[in-house]
Design a protein around this motif. Structure first.
Motif, PDB file in Angstrom:
ATOM      1  N   UNK A 253       0.839  -1.204   0.000  1.00  0.00           N
ATOM      2  CA  UNK A 253       0.000   0.000   0.000  1.00  0.00           C
ATOM      3  C   UNK A 253       0.876   1.257   0.000  1.00  0.00           C
ATOM      4  N   UNK A 254       1.927   1.236   0.834  1.00  0.00           N
ATOM      5  CA  UNK A 254       2.839   2.378   0.892  1.00  0.00           C
ATOM      6  C   UNK A 254       3.531   2.601  -0.446  1.00  0.00           C
ATOM      7  N   UNK A 255       3.918   1.506  -1.104  1.00  0.00           N
ATOM      8  CA  UNK A 255       4.574   1.622  -2.411  1.00  0.00           C
ATOM      9  C   UNK A 255       3.661   2.312  -3.421  1.00  0.00           C
ATOM     10  N   UNK A 256       2.374   1.988  -3.391  1.00  0.00           N
ATOM     11  CA  UNK A 256       1.434   2.646  -4.289  1.00  0.00           C
ATOM     12  C   UNK A 256       1.305   4.130  -3.955  1.00  0.00           C
ATOM     13  N   UNK A 257       1.325   4.454  -2.652  1.00  0.00           N
ATOM     14  CA  UNK A 257       1.160   5.848  -2.243  1.00  0.00           C
ATOM     15  C   UNK A 257       2.348   6.713  -2.648  1.00  0.00           C
ATOM     16  N   UNK A 258       3.564   6.144  -2.568  1.00  0.00           N
ATOM     17  CA  UNK A 258       4.767   6.923  -2.875  1.00  0.00           C
ATOM     18  C   UNK A 258       5.206   6.752  -4.320  1.00  0.00           C
ATOM     19  N   UNK A 259       4.484   5.954  -5.081  1.00  0.00           N
ATOM     20  CA  UNK A 259       4.805   5.777  -6.487  1.00  0.00           C
ATOM     21  C   UNK A 259       5.934   4.817  -6.762  1.00  0.00           C
ATOM     22  N   UNK A 260       6.243   3.919  -5.804  1.00  0.00           N
ATOM     23  CA  UNK A 260       7.286   2.917  -6.026  1.00  0.00           C
ATOM     24  C   UNK A 260       6.703   1.744  -6.804  1.00  0.00           C
ATOM     25  N   UNK A 261       7.546   1.106  -7.605  1.00  0.00           N
ATOM     26  CA  UNK A 261       7.077  -0.006  -8.432  1.00  0.00           C
ATOM     27  C   UNK A 261       6.815  -1.267  -7.606  1.00  0.00           C
TER      28      UNK A 261
END
Length: 332
Positions: free
Chosen positions: A270-278
Motif C-alpha cells: 500500500x505504501x509503495x502505491x502511495x509513494x509511487x514505487x514499483x
C-alpha cells in the motif's frame, strides 16, 4: 563522592523526582553494599534492575501499574505466536530446499533461517523444563541469530529469510523476553504443542503449492497470523474486562506493534502505491515498519496518559511521594 556512587545516582533518574528524594540515598546505599570492591561502573544486572524499578514506579505514579502485568500477558501470546511461526518456517525451509526452482539453497534447506527457527523451537522446549532465565537466554540466542542472518547472508552470499519474516519474529522475541516468572503448567506446554501443529498445517499447504517461501504467496501466513493474534488478544481483553481486570486491554495495546508488523508486506505494498514505487523495496518496507512502530507506540503512550489524566482528575490531591509498601530497590 565516588565515581560508582555518582553513576548509580544518575541511573536513579529513571525514578520520579519524589521517589528519588525520599529513597534515593537508601537505594544507592543498598547497591553499593552489594557491589564488590574495585568496581567503577554499575553491573548490567544492576542497571537493568534500576531502570525496571524506575519504570514500574513511574507507571504506578501515572496510575498505570497494571500495564506491567498486561505486558507479561502479551509476552505469553508473543512467545506462543513466535514458536508457531518457527514451526511454519521450519516446514517451509525443508519443502523449499527440496524444490527444484534453480534458486540458491543452504544445503538441504532453503535459507540460513533454519538455524533461527531451530533456536526458537529449542526455546519452546527449554520453557517447559528449565527455569525462566534459560528460556530468556535461548530467546536471546534466537534474536542474535536473526540479526546475524543479514550480515552473514551479505558477506557469505548465503540465502536468508526475507525481512518481512525476520522483523516481526524479532519483535515477537523482544516482547517474549518479558515472560512472567511464574506460569501454570498448561501455559508452558502450549508453545511446543502449537509449533509442530503449525508446521504440519504449513507443510501440507506448501507442498501443494511447491514454491519456495521466499517467492510467491508465502507472505499470506503472516497477516493471517496477525489477524489470529489480534482476535485472541481481543477475546482475552473482553473476558478479563468482565472480571474488572485491565491486563487484557494493556496486553492488546502492547501487541499492536507485532500485529502491525505481521502485516508488513501488504502494508508495504500500500505504501509503495502511495509513494509511487514499483514494488515494496527495502526503503519502502523500512519506512512502513517505522510508521507502524511509531503509531502503535504513540497509541500505548496515549493510553497511559489518558489513565494518568483520569486518575488526576478523579483525585482530590496528587502526591509524588512513593507508597510505604514499595520496595526501595525495585519499586514493587
Amino acid at each position: 563522592m565516588r565515581d560508582l556512587e555518582r553513576r548509580y545516582r544518575r541511573l536513579l533518574h529513571a525514578y520520579p523526582v519524589g521517589y528519588r528524594r525520599a529513597r534515593g540515598t537508601e537505594i544507592v546505599g543498598t547497591y553499593l553494599d552489594l557491589t564488590g570492591k574495585g568496581r567503577r561502573w554499575p553491573s548490567p544486572a544492576d542497571t537493568a534492575d534500576v531502570l525496571a524499578g524506575g519504570t514500574r514506579e513511574r507507571l504506578r505514579a501515572a496510575g498505570a501499574a497494571d500495564l506491567i502485568p498486561g505486558v507479561r500477558l502479551a509476552a505469553v501470546f508473543a512467545f506462543t505466536t513466535a514458536t508457531a511461526l518457527a514451526g511454519i518456517w521450519t516446514a517451509a525451509e525443508h519443502i523449499a530446499g527440496q524444490a527444484s526452482w534453480g534458486v540458491p539453497t543452504f544445503g538441504p534447506f532453503a535459507t540460513t533461517g533454519i538455524v533461527v527457527w531451530t533456536a526458537w523451537l529449542l526455546a519452546a522446549i527449554v520453557h517447559c523444563f528449565a527455569p525462566l532465565r534459560w528460556t530468556r537466554m535461548t530467546i536471546g540466542l534466537a534474536l542474535l541469530l536473526s540479526a546475524a542472518a543479514l550480515p552473514v547472508g551479505a558477506l557469505a552470499g548465503l540465502p536468508r529469510p526475507p525481512l518481512f519474516v525476520l522483523v516481526p519474529q524479532a519483535v515477537l522475541g523482544l516482547l517474549a523476553l518479558a515472560l512472567p516468572r511464574e506460569s501454570v503448567r498448561w501455559q508452558q506446554l502450549v508453545p511446543p504443542v502449537v509449533a509442530p501443529l503449525a508446521a504440519f498445517i504449513a507443510a501440507n499447504g506448501m507442498a501443494k503449492r511447491g514454491t519456495p517461501y521466499r517467492y510467491g504467496d508465502w507472505g499470506a501466513f503472516l497477516p493471517q497470523t496477525g489477524v489470529a493474534l489480534l482476535l485472541v488478544a481481543m477475546l482475552a481483553a473482553a473476558v478479563l474486562a468482565l472480571r474488572h481486570d485491565t491486563r487484557g486491554l494493556w496486553a492488546l495495546l502492547t501487541l499492536l506493534t507485532p500485529i502491525g508488523l505481521l502485516g508488513l508486506y501488504p502494508l508495504s505494498e500500500i505504501t509503495a502505491d502511495l509513494v509511487g514505487a514499483s514494488y515494496p523495496n527495502f526503503h519502502v518496507a523500512t519506512g512502513t515498519a517505522a510508521a507502524v512502530i511509531i503509531f502503535t507506540a504513540v497509541t500505548l503512550i496515549a493510553a497511559v496518559a489518558a489513565r494518568h489524566g483520569a486518575r488526576s482528575g478523579g483525585s482530590a490531591t496528587v502526591t509524588t511521594q512513593p507508597t510505604t509498601a514499595s520496595c526501595p530497590t525495585c519499586g514493587r
